[in-house]
Scaffold this motif. Structure first.
Motif, PDB file in Angstrom:
ATOM      1  N   LEU A  92       0.822  -1.205   0.000  1.00 29.09           N
ATOM      2  CA  LEU A  92       0.000   0.000   0.000  1.00 29.09           C
ATOM      3  C   LEU A  92       0.857   1.256   0.000  1.00 29.09           C
ATOM      4  O   LEU A  92       2.005   1.251   0.441  1.00 29.09           O
ATOM      5  N   LEU A  93       0.220   2.337  -0.489  1.00 32.52           N
ATOM      6  CA  LEU A  93       0.712   3.705  -0.306  1.00 32.52           C
ATOM      7  C   LEU A  93      -0.357   4.453   0.486  1.00 32.52           C
ATOM      8  O   LEU A  93      -1.507   4.525   0.058  1.00 32.52           O
ATOM      9  N   ASP A  94       0.022   4.950   1.655  1.00 31.43           N
ATOM     10  CA  ASP A  94      -0.904   5.711   2.495  1.00 31.43           C
ATOM     11  C   ASP A  94      -0.499   7.189   2.439  1.00 31.43           C
ATOM     12  O   ASP A  94       0.624   7.540   2.795  1.00 31.43           O
ATOM     13  N   VAL A  95      -1.423   8.053   1.969  1.00 33.29           N
ATOM     14  CA  VAL A  95      -1.159   9.489   1.863  1.00 33.29           C
ATOM     15  C   VAL A  95      -2.127  10.226   2.782  1.00 33.29           C
ATOM     16  O   VAL A  95      -3.341  10.081   2.646  1.00 33.29           O
ATOM     17  N   ALA A  96      -1.584  10.993   3.705  1.00 33.87           N
ATOM     18  CA  ALA A  96      -2.412  11.736   4.665  1.00 33.87           C
ATOM     19  C   ALA A  96      -2.270  13.228   4.398  1.00 33.87           C
ATOM     20  O   ALA A  96      -1.236  13.712   3.962  1.00 33.87           O
ATOM     21  N   ALA A  97      -3.352  13.960   4.672  1.00 33.44           N
ATOM     22  CA  ALA A  97      -3.343  15.423   4.531  1.00 33.44           C
ATOM     23  C   ALA A  97      -4.192  16.010   5.650  1.00 33.44           C
ATOM     24  O   ALA A  97      -5.267  15.507   5.957  1.00 33.44           O
ATOM     25  N   ARG A 148      -7.003  10.418   5.054  1.00 35.29           N
ATOM     26  CA  ARG A 148      -6.014   9.448   4.636  1.00 35.29           C
ATOM     27  C   ARG A 148      -6.573   8.680   3.450  1.00 35.29           C
ATOM     28  O   ARG A 148      -7.727   8.256   3.459  1.00 35.29           O
ATOM     29  N   VAL A 149      -5.752   8.552   2.436  1.00 34.02           N
ATOM     30  CA  VAL A 149      -6.141   7.825   1.224  1.00 34.02           C
ATOM     31  C   VAL A 149      -5.141   6.699   1.026  1.00 34.02           C
ATOM     32  O   VAL A 149      -3.935   6.935   0.944  1.00 34.02           O
ATOM     33  N   GLY A 150      -5.620   5.453   0.967  1.00 39.62           N
ATOM     34  CA  GLY A 150      -4.764   4.299   0.740  1.00 39.62           C
ATOM     35  C   GLY A 150      -4.896   3.799  -0.679  1.00 39.62           C
ATOM     36  O   GLY A 150      -5.999   3.557  -1.163  1.00 39.62           O
ATOM     37  N   LEU A 151      -3.781   3.672  -1.353  1.00 39.71           N
ATOM     38  CA  LEU A 151      -3.763   3.212  -2.737  1.00 39.71           C
ATOM     39  C   LEU A 151      -2.994   1.902  -2.818  1.00 39.71           C
ATOM     40  O   LEU A 151      -1.931   1.741  -2.213  1.00 39.71           O
ATOM     41  N   SER A 152      -3.546   0.977  -3.590  1.00 39.03           N
ATOM     42  CA  SER A 152      -2.917  -0.328  -3.762  1.00 39.03           C
ATOM     43  C   SER A 152      -1.742  -0.231  -4.726  1.00 39.03           C
ATOM     44  O   SER A 152      -1.812   0.468  -5.742  1.00 39.03           O
ATOM     45  N   ARG A 153      -0.652  -0.939  -4.404  1.00 32.32           N
ATOM     46  CA  ARG A 153       0.517  -0.974  -5.275  1.00 32.32           C
ATOM     47  C   ARG A 153       0.458  -2.130  -6.270  1.00 32.32           C
ATOM     48  O   ARG A 153       1.342  -2.284  -7.105  1.00 32.32           O
ATOM     49  N   ASP A 154      -0.633  -2.922  -6.209  1.00 32.11           N
ATOM     50  CA  ASP A 154      -0.700  -4.105  -7.063  1.00 32.11           C
ATOM     51  C   ASP A 154      -0.710  -3.735  -8.538  1.00 32.11           C
ATOM     52  O   ASP A 154      -0.004  -4.329  -9.352  1.00 32.11           O
ATOM     53  N   ASN A 155      -1.555  -2.713  -8.886  1.00 31.01           N
ATOM     54  CA  ASN A 155      -1.635  -2.337 -10.299  1.00 31.01           C
ATOM     55  C   ASN A 155      -0.309  -1.760 -10.783  1.00 31.01           C
ATOM     56  O   ASN A 155       0.128  -2.018 -11.909  1.00 31.01           O
ATOM     57  N   ALA A 156       0.343  -0.967  -9.928  1.00 31.82           N
ATOM     58  CA  ALA A 156       1.636  -0.402 -10.321  1.00 31.82           C
ATOM     59  C   ALA A 156       2.666  -1.503 -10.514  1.00 31.82           C
ATOM     60  O   ALA A 156       3.449  -1.489 -11.468  1.00 31.82           O
TER      61      ALA A 156
END
Length: 694
Positions: A135-140, A153-161
């Motif tokens: 995962l990539l977790d981006v907080a603001a 907080r937005v969590g993005l999966s690294r699987d597609n990348a």
């Protein structure tokens, strides 16, 4: 000779081994360079998307978070969840407790974030990214006026990348391996060739393979730096290297196109096609730098639609989006017609638009533009075969007269727009220093109003209502009073408006209803007609749709009979959405509760609406009663209201009776009931109870 041949063979073999080792190293370098470039590109792309999504979500959630508008926060969270690669969205308060995660029932609401990434996300000063294997977790953070009120907080999966890296690198490795095998066969055939042929083969290998791969690595470095325009890779070769170069060129174009799409998403409002808040803020900063250098002037117009929530509530959000699209086109055309090509427009969020306008004599020119915008927005909209009418309030601030920074200009324009709302909507106001003080007073008053009921500062007084025919006390109207320990008695016209705008009116209205029912239950005297209590209902309470349930709960809790409760609603509130209001009022009247229209005659409706709206009584506005002895027109209108209401079986109550002459005239005209200072001033509950006991 054999020794010479052996030496030559040994030399050629050594040359072959050297060439083969060099080729393997070149291929390995190419794979590493390409893999590193592709991996970094996908990583940066995913990080850029995460930062953009979290920043946009934090900006959009500022006002809903401040007002704890869970419905709007849920819409924002779900919209972000629909973005590619997003696996979770968390909106939390300043203490790290979950406010919304985009789900329907929010099972984690109010619980602290406990995952390994929560600590850094909660303590980050700005946009903060954390990586894990999956995962990539981006907080603001979410801030208002420099104060942090929460974060996202937005969590993005690294699987597609990772899959994209694999899809790009596997063909690259295969093609390099194929090229290597092909050259190996060629080198095996050249084992018997002379040293010069071997050297020539080495030079050819360098030119045909290493240089193209090096060119690709250099192009990948430019892509990594975002210099897409400088990437120029092409090949007319029909071998594997040519295929590799063309594949890399296609990948470069795809990455550049994806970057453009991300930028367009980040800087464009998808619904209206206008610039969004982020793009407008950057443009405003650039304009201000230019203006400061050239001593220019500009105006910022903050346009907010009046009562747009009614469209979403009655026609649905899809219809609301359609309305926003049509109005955005009208605003754009009006600005182009008045402001020319120098003006810029953006959708600032929700039903808010903002216009940046440059002109000579900027004050009068911006005023004309505001008038044009209001006129355009007020024109009827055709939506699903029916006409929809909306208005707009516009706030205007001027550079450099009001402020010199972008943030202050936006704040000033918002304040001026709010003053236009207070002035009655459908108008515009220029910012002035005095507005800051007014907003500050309102904010302080709202803070003081929160919890005022629990602290015992708010109370309910009652103004008696008499039957005019015989002067008998029939009931009383419940009126909320605020006795502040420091401010003294705060007029209802002041704090009720603050309660309406802040949403506190719903809780305040329920408390007043409960207290009024509880007090009125003790007014009944044996052998006498049961007195009633009338309670004012705000338009916001009516729009929520749960008014019948609130009333039923109050009656059950206090034991008051339904026929003893009269609900007063303003004429404009009822007729603002006649269909929904009629349905709600019919449910209330079916239980025995009476419904009265307050301030009757001041709205735009006319008497004909009384046939379609189920009401039991109307209260003639005090403005007519005040001049009933002096103005023949007011007397004629009052008489007409009484006659028409009686013909429909509706009770008529006169407000504001302050003289005996008014009382006599209204009684002669057949008015049923009346209230006013001449008959009785508002009084506390114990005093009104004594009046009923006499």
């Amino acid at each position: 000779m054999l020794l010479l041949m052996a030496a030559i063979l040994l030399l050629v073999t050594a040359l072959f081994a050297g060439l083969w080792w060099h080729e393997k190293r070149s291929n390995a370098d190419a794979r590493e360079l390409s893999a590193g470039a592709v991996r970094e590109l996908t990583r940066e792309g995913l990080l850029g998307r995460g930062q953009t999504l979290s920043s946009q979500l934090a900006d959009a959630a500022t006002n809903p978070m401040y007002y704890m508008d869970l419905a709007t926060l849920g819409e924002l969270a779900r919209a972000t969840l629909r973005q590619p690669d997003v696996v979770y969205v968390i909106i939390h308060d300043a203490d790290g407790q979950v406010v919304h995660d985009g789900s329907g029932d929010i099972p984690a609401f109010g619980q602290p974030m406990s995952d390994p990434m929560a600590f850094e996300a909660l303590n980050a000063d700005g946009v903060h990214a954390q990586w894990s294997s999956k995962l990539l977790d981006v907080a603001a953070p979410i801030r208002i006026g420099g104060q942090r009120i929460g974060g996202v907080r937005v969590g993005l999966s690294r699987d597609n990348a990772t899959a994209r890296e694999r899809d790009v690198l596997e063909p690259l490795a295969q093609r390099l391996q194929a090229a290597s095998n092909e050259h190996l066969v060629g080198l095996l055939l050249l084992l018997g060739c002379l040293v010069l042929l071997g050297l020539g083969a080495t030079a050819l290998l360098q030119r045909r393979i290493v240089q193209p791969i090096t060119g690709l690595a250099e192009a990948a470095a430019r892509i990594e730096q975002g210099r897409y325009a400088e990437v120029d890779v092409h090949s007319d070769r029909r071998d594997e290297i040519g295929e590799l170069v063309r594949a890399f060129a296609r990948m470069s174009e795809a990455v550049a196109r994806h970057d453009r799409d991300i930028r367009r998403m980040a800087y464009t409002d998808s619904l209206t096609g206008l610039a969004n808040r982020l793009a407008f803020r950057e443009s405003l900063d650039e304009r201000l730098l230019t203006m400061q250098a050239s001593s220019g002037e500009l105006a910022l117009l903050f346009v907010d639609l009046d009562d747009f929530k009614r469209v979403n509530d009655t026609l649905g959000h899809e219809a609301g989006d359609d309305v926003l699209g049509q109005l955005a086109m009208r605003i754009r055309l009006a600005v182009e017609r008045i402001g020319g090509n120098t003006a810029e427009i953006a959708r600032f969020g929700g039903d808010e638009f903002i216009v940046l306008y440059l002109a000579e004599d900027i004050r009068s020119a911006s005023g004309r533009l505001a008038e044009e915008l209001i006129e355009e927005i007020q024109r009827p909209l055709l939506l699903h075969g029916r006409q929809v009418f909306l208005g707009a309030s516009v706030g205007i601030t001027l550079f450099p007269f009001d402020a010199t920074s972008a943030g202050q200009l936006l704040k000033n324009a918002d304040i001026a727009m709010y003053q236009a709302k207070l002035a009655g909507k459908g108008c515009y106001r220029f910012y002035s220093k005095a507005m800051d003080q007014a907003v500050e007073r309102r904010v302080r008053l709202e803070e003081e109003l929160r919890g005022a009921w629990e602290r015992g500062e708010l109370s309910v007084h009652y103004q008696p209502i008499f039957r005019l025919a015989d002067g008998r006390l029939m009931g009383a109207e419940a009126l909320c009073r605020w006795d502040h320990p420091r401010l003294g008695v705060v007029p209802p016209s002041v704090f009720i408006e603050v309660a309406e705008q802040s949403g506190l009116i719903e809780a305040l209205g329920r408390n007043v209803l409960q207290q009024a029912c509880r007090d009125a239950a003790s007014w009944s005297q044996p052998g006498q007609e049961k007195p009633f209590v009338s309670v004012n209902i705000s338009p916001r309470q009516l729009r929520t749709g749960d008014l019948p349930d609130v009333v039923a709960s109050a009656l059950r809790a206090t034991g008051l009979l339904a026929e003893q409760l009269h609900l007063e609603l303003t004429e404009t509130a009822v007729l603002g959405d006649e269909v929904q209001a009629s349905a709600l009022l019919s449910r209330l009247r079916a239980t025995g509760v009476k419904v009265w229209l307050d301030d009757f005659g001041t709205g735009f409706s006319g008497l004909s609406h009384l046939r379609r709206v189920p009401v039991d009584g109307v209260k003639i506005d005090r403005s007519f009663v005040a001049d009933v002895l002096r103005d023949p027109d007011d007397l004629a209108l009052t008489s007409a209201i009484i006659a028409m209401a009686h013909s429909l079986g509706i009770t008529v109550v006169a407000e504001g009776i302050e003289a005996e002459g008014q009382y006599e005239v209204l009684r002669e005209r057949g008015c049923d009931q009346g209230q006013g200072f001449w008959l009785g001033r508002p009084m506390p509950a114990p005093e009104i109870l004594r009046n009923f006991a006499e």
